[in-house]
Design a protein around this motif. Structure first.
Motif, mmCIF file in Angstrom:
data_model
loop_
_atom_site.group_PDB
_atom_site.id
_atom_site.type_symbol
_atom_site.label_atom_id
_atom_site.label_comp_id
_atom_site.label_asym_id
_atom_site.label_seq_id
_atom_site.Cartn_x
_atom_site.Cartn_y
_atom_site.Cartn_z
ATOM 1 N N LEU A 226 0.559 -1.225 -0.585
ATOM 2 C CA LEU A 226 -0.184 0.064 -0.181
ATOM 3 C C LEU A 226 0.785 1.505 -0.645
ATOM 4 C CD1 LEU A 226 -2.447 1.028 -0.202
ATOM 5 C CD2 LEU A 226 -2.628 1.562 2.922
ATOM 6 N N PRO A 227 1.667 1.527 1.068
ATOM 7 C CA PRO A 227 2.590 2.594 1.040
ATOM 8 C C PRO A 227 3.122 3.114 -0.525
ATOM 9 C CG PRO A 227 3.446 1.013 2.595
ATOM 10 C CD PRO A 227 2.281 0.758 2.218
ATOM 11 N N GLN A 228 3.923 1.576 -1.200
ATOM 12 C CA GLN A 228 4.657 1.506 -1.666
ATOM 13 C C GLN A 228 4.215 2.066 -3.338
ATOM 14 O OE1 GLN A 228 7.125 -2.096 -3.400
ATOM 15 N NE2 GLN A 228 6.071 -2.328 -4.640
ATOM 16 N N THR A 229 2.677 1.617 -3.157
ATOM 17 C CA THR A 229 1.513 2.090 -4.301
ATOM 18 C C THR A 229 1.339 3.484 -4.332
ATOM 19 O OG1 THR A 229 0.509 -0.011 -4.521
ATOM 20 C CG2 THR A 229 -0.815 1.695 -5.309
ATOM 21 N N TRP A 230 1.502 3.901 -3.394
ATOM 22 C CA TRP A 230 0.827 5.550 -3.351
ATOM 23 C C TRP A 230 2.375 6.294 -3.351
ATOM 24 C CZ3 TRP A 230 -3.078 8.617 -4.385
ATOM 25 C CH2 TRP A 230 -4.212 7.425 -3.885
ATOM 26 N N ALA A 232 4.702 5.626 -5.065
ATOM 27 C CA ALA A 232 4.677 5.977 -6.757
ATOM 28 C C ALA A 232 3.677 6.520 -7.376
ATOM 29 C CB ALA A 232 4.907 4.191 -7.002
ATOM 30 N N LEU A 233 2.805 6.883 -6.599
ATOM 31 C CA LEU A 233 1.781 7.668 -7.286
ATOM 32 C C LEU A 233 2.271 9.038 -6.688
ATOM 33 C CD1 LEU A 233 -1.296 5.579 -6.581
ATOM 34 C CD2 LEU A 233 -0.694 6.108 -9.023
ATOM 35 N N LEU A 234 2.161 10.012 -5.938
ATOM 36 C CA LEU A 234 3.132 10.721 -4.965
ATOM 37 C C LEU A 234 4.386 11.600 -6.230
ATOM 38 C CD1 LEU A 234 1.499 10.741 -1.457
ATOM 39 C CD2 LEU A 234 0.583 11.604 -3.466
ATOM 40 N N ARG A 235 5.093 10.526 -6.086
ATOM 41 C CA ARG A 235 6.327 10.786 -6.512
ATOM 42 C C ARG A 235 6.328 12.021 -7.639
ATOM 43 N NH1 ARG A 235 10.978 11.025 -4.779
ATOM 44 N NH2 ARG A 235 13.023 10.931 -6.904
ATOM 45 N N GLY A 236 6.943 13.536 -7.758
ATOM 46 C CA GLY A 236 7.029 14.203 -8.802
ATOM 47 C C GLY A 236 5.304 14.940 -8.642
ATOM 48 N N LEU A 258 12.514 2.069 -2.722
ATOM 49 C CA LEU A 258 13.609 3.445 -3.807
ATOM 50 C C LEU A 258 12.911 3.440 -5.537
ATOM 51 C CD1 LEU A 258 16.295 2.811 -1.948
ATOM 52 C CD2 LEU A 258 15.424 4.659 -1.574
ATOM 53 N N LEU A 259 12.289 2.195 -6.379
ATOM 54 C CA LEU A 259 12.123 2.396 -7.071
ATOM 55 C C LEU A 259 11.068 2.684 -7.315
ATOM 56 C CD1 LEU A 259 13.627 -1.732 -7.593
ATOM 57 C CD2 LEU A 259 13.915 0.727 -8.611
ATOM 58 N N ALA A 260 10.392 3.125 -5.923
ATOM 59 C CA ALA A 260 9.105 3.379 -6.280
ATOM 60 C C ALA A 260 8.469 4.560 -6.011
ATOM 61 C CB ALA A 260 7.810 2.843 -5.226
ATOM 62 N N GLY A 261 10.200 6.127 -5.453
ATOM 63 C CA GLY A 261 9.977 7.081 -5.037
ATOM 64 C C GLY A 261 10.278 7.098 -4.089
ATOM 65 N N ALA A 262 10.456 6.786 -2.865
ATOM 66 C CA ALA A 262 10.427 6.851 -2.232
ATOM 67 C C ALA A 262 12.237 7.999 -2.104
ATOM 68 C CB ALA A 262 10.705 5.674 -1.012
ATOM 69 N N VAL A 307 4.947 6.488 -11.273
ATOM 70 C CA VAL A 307 4.299 6.596 -12.062
ATOM 71 C C VAL A 307 4.429 8.119 -12.176
ATOM 72 C CG1 VAL A 307 1.264 7.497 -12.501
ATOM 73 C CG2 VAL A 307 2.159 5.842 -10.975
ATOM 74 N N PRO A 308 4.449 8.373 -13.788
ATOM 75 C CA PRO A 308 5.026 9.835 -14.269
ATOM 76 C C PRO A 308 3.691 11.131 -14.081
ATOM 77 C CG PRO A 308 5.295 8.165 -16.198
ATOM 78 C CD PRO A 308 4.214 7.204 -14.458
ATOM 79 N N PRO A 309 4.123 11.998 -13.957
ATOM 80 C CA PRO A 309 3.238 12.688 -13.193
ATOM 81 C C PRO A 309 2.054 12.977 -14.122
ATOM 82 C CG PRO A 309 5.584 13.720 -12.958
ATOM 83 C CD PRO A 309 5.965 12.601 -13.337
#
Length: 336
Positions: A226-230, A232-236, A258-262, A307-309
Motif C-alpha cells: 500500500l505505501p509503495q503504491t502511493w 509511486a503515485l505521489l512521486r513528482g 526506492l524504485l517507487a520513489g521514496a 507513475v509519471p506525473p
C-alpha cells in the motif's frame, strides 16, 4: 557505491532511517543504530496526552503552592519545576544529538490543535534536526465528517509548523477517502515531508477474560504494497519529500521503496526483530544489488518505477489489478 541522499533538507549518508521505536529510548540505543549505519534516527514518540497531563499536574501543584504561604507568593513546588516526562525526553534528545553524527529527529504524537504543539520548539532547541508529527487519530464518532478529520490534520500541522523553523514531516494514516488529495493539502499547508503510512494499532478482544486488550504486532513485508503504491503515485506530484515506512524486512523491501520513489525508507520492526546491527545487513544488501545492476548512486534508480506525473494513476492501478486477476486465473485454472 554512493548511498547519500537528502531528506527534509538534511544531508544523510544513506536513505535508511531508524523509525520511532523502543530502540531509540536511550542514548546507547541511538548510538547503536548510528553505529550500524542508519542515515538518521527518529526518537520514540512523545504523546500529546503526556504533555497535557504534565501541564495539568504542574498547574495544580503551582496553585497548591501559591496558597500554602501567604508571605511567599513566588513559591513553586520542586515537583512542578522538574516536569519529569517531557524534560526527560528533551534531555535524551539533547544528549543523543550530541552523541551521533547523523541527524536525530524528534517525534510528536498528537491529535488536537492545542497548546502542546509549542513543545516542538523545545525539541528544536534541544537539538532536533527535524520534527516528525505523528497524527494518530481514529474518528470513533460517526457524526464526524471526513472533511472535519482532514481539517484536524491540517490544523495540527499548522500549529507545529508555526512553532519551529526546522523541517516538519507528517506521518499519516492510509484511511482517507482520497489519500492523494490529502497528501496535496498537507503539502500545500507546509509539510516538508510525508511519512507513508502510520499503522493504527487497534485493540484485540480476549474471549476468555471477556476483556479488551492492547495488541501491538510488528509489520510484515506484505504491508509494503500500500505505501509503495502511493509513493509511486505521489512521486513528482508533491513538493514534500516522501518517506516509506511499514513492512521492511530485508534489503529487497528497501530497494522496492526506492524504485517507487521514496526519498528515505524507515524501519522499526526489522530492527526490533533482529537488533540494531541489522541495519548494516540491510544496507549491505542494497549495495550488493546496486553492484549487480550497475548503479553507482541511489539517485540513478530512485523513482524509476514511479507513475509519471502526467500519467493516469487511476488507470494504471486498475490495469495492475486486472493483470493480477488474470495471472491468478492462469495459475489456478490455466485460463489464458
Amino acid at each position: 557505491m554512493d548511498l547519500s541522499t537528502r531528506y527534509l533538507g538534511l544531508a544523510l549518508p544513506n536513505p535508511l532511517v531508524a523509525a520511532a521505536s523502543p530502540l531509540s529510548r536511550t542514548v546507547d540505543g541511538v548510538r547503536r543504530l548510528a553505529g550500524a549505519g542508519v542515515g538518521a534516527v527518529v526518537l520514540y514518540s512523545l504523546f500529546e496526552e503526556q504533555l497535557l497531563r504534565e501541564a495539568e499536574r504542574n498547574a495544580a501543584l503551582t496553585e497548591h503552592g501559591s496558597q500554602s504561604y501567604a508571605e511567599s507568593l513566588s513559591y513553586f513546588p520542586e515537583e512542578a519545576v522538574e516536569d519529569h516526562g517531557p524534560r526527560r525526553y528533551l534531555s535524551l534528545l539533547e544528549r543523543a544529538a550530541q552523541a551521533v553524527a547523523v541527524p536525530v529527529i524528534g517525534s510528536l504524537n498528537g491529535v488536537t490543535p492545542g497548546g502542546w504543539a509549542g513543545y516542538a520548539r523545545s525539541m528544536q532547541d534541544a537539538g532536533a534536526a527535524a520534527i516528525e508529527l505523528n497524527i494518530y487519530y481514529l474518528p470513533g464518532d460517526p457524526h464526524i465528517s471526513g472533511r472535519d478529520v482532514e481539517q484536524r490534520h491540517l490544523d495540527v500541522l499548522a500549529r507545529v509548523a508555526d512553532a519551529v523553523t526546522v523541517p516538519v514531516a507528517v506521518k499519516v494514516s492510509p484511511q482517507f477517502s482520497s489519500i492523494g488529495e490529502m497528501a496535496l493539502r498537507l503539502d500545500e499547508a507546509g509539510a516538508d515531508g510525508l511519512v507513508l503510512f502510520n499503522r493504527l494499532l487497534q485493540p484485540d478482544i480476549d474471549p476468555e477474560t471477556l476483556t479488551v486488550v492492547p495488541a501491538v504486532t510488528l509489520s510484515t513485508a506484505a504491508e509494503t504494497r500500500l505505501p509503495q503504491t502511493w509513493i509511486a503515485l505521489l512521486r513528482g506530484r508533491v513538493r514534500a519529500d516522501l518517506a516509506a515506512t511499514t513492512g521492511v524486512e530485508d534489503a529487497t523491501d528497501v530497494i522496492k521503496y526506492l524504485l517507487a520513489g521514496a526519498d528515505v525508507v524507515q524501519s522499526a520492526s526489522a530492527l526490533l526483530r533482529h537488533g540494531p546491527d541489522y541495519a548494516a545487513v540491510l544496507l549491505d544488501g542494497v549495495r550488493e544489488w546496486m553492484r549487480r545492476k550497475g548503479y553507482r548512486s541511489v539517485d540513478e534508480f530512485r523513482g524509476m518505477l514511479a507513475v509519471p506525473p502526467g500519467a493516469d494513476g487511476t488507470g494504471r492501478g486498475r490495469g495492475d489489478y486486472v493483470s493480477a486477476l488474470r495471472e491468478a486465473d492462469h495459475r489456478a485454472y490455466g485460463i489464458p
